[in-house]
Scaffold this motif. Sequence first.
Motif, PDB file in Angstrom:
ATOM      1  N   UNK A   1       0.826  -1.212   0.000  1.00  0.00           N
ATOM      2  CA  UNK A   1       0.000   0.000   0.000  1.00  0.00           C
ATOM      3  C   UNK A   1       0.858   1.259   0.000  1.00  0.00           C
ATOM      4  N   UNK A   2       1.886   1.266  -0.834  1.00  0.00           N
ATOM      5  CA  UNK A   2       2.731   2.438  -0.998  1.00  0.00           C
ATOM      6  C   UNK A   2       2.049   3.384  -1.981  1.00  0.00           C
ATOM      7  N   UNK A   3       1.899   4.643  -1.560  1.00  0.00           N
ATOM      8  CA  UNK A   3       1.244   5.641  -2.420  1.00  0.00           C
ATOM      9  C   UNK A   3       2.078   5.830  -3.680  1.00  0.00           C
ATOM     10  N   UNK A   4       1.411   5.787  -4.835  1.00  0.00           N
ATOM     11  CA  UNK A   4       2.100   5.933  -6.113  1.00  0.00           C
ATOM     12  C   UNK A   4       2.134   7.362  -6.625  1.00  0.00           C
ATOM     13  N   UNK A   5       1.186   8.182  -6.196  1.00  0.00           N
ATOM     14  CA  UNK A   5       1.120   9.569  -6.663  1.00  0.00           C
ATOM     15  C   UNK A   5       0.297  10.366  -5.660  1.00  0.00           C
ATOM     16  N   UNK A   6       0.385  11.695  -5.721  1.00  0.00           N
ATOM     17  CA  UNK A   6      -0.466  12.500  -4.842  1.00  0.00           C
ATOM     18  C   UNK A   6      -1.942  12.254  -5.148  1.00  0.00           C
ATOM     19  N   UNK A   7      -2.773  12.538  -4.180  1.00  0.00           N
ATOM     20  CA  UNK A   7      -4.212  12.402  -4.375  1.00  0.00           C
ATOM     21  C   UNK A   7      -4.656  13.275  -5.550  1.00  0.00           C
TER      22      UNK A   7
END
Length: 148
Positions: free
Chosen positions: A124-130
């Motif tokens: 669950x590593x964020x890939x890009x900003x919201x």
Amino acid sequence: MSKSKMTWVALSIAAGLWSTQALANPQLSTLADIEAALERGATVSVAVDLTRCAPSGSTTRPGTTRGGLKISSYRITPDGTLSFADEHASVGQDGSPLWQFIRYQVKPDQTIAFSTDLFSLPAYTRLMPQITYACAINQGIEFVSDRH
């Protein structure tokens, strides 16, 4: 049967089919309509066209995607905002597993805040900003009920 009478019969049948379809799947034009459909247990489908929405927050690019969902669960907050979400697994262009969370907030003024978050799996590593957009009922996001 005369040609004009056949035309009239054909138009009557077509009008009947159209009105049956319209009654079977009415478009919901206000937040009150959407809430009423959900509260009576109707299935509400949502069609999203982000090309008709405005970027908001830190999002600067116009939207390029379209999609849809059925509202499976929702909540109405004390300020009258209807919130619902969608989440789904996908696969990135490189074949890696992804998870996307999409949140919708339909506000009493008929505007809709759309936000999406994309994460790589399994960490669950964020890939890009919201990514966020501002839409409105029937202006980027449309609601249709099954008339249940």
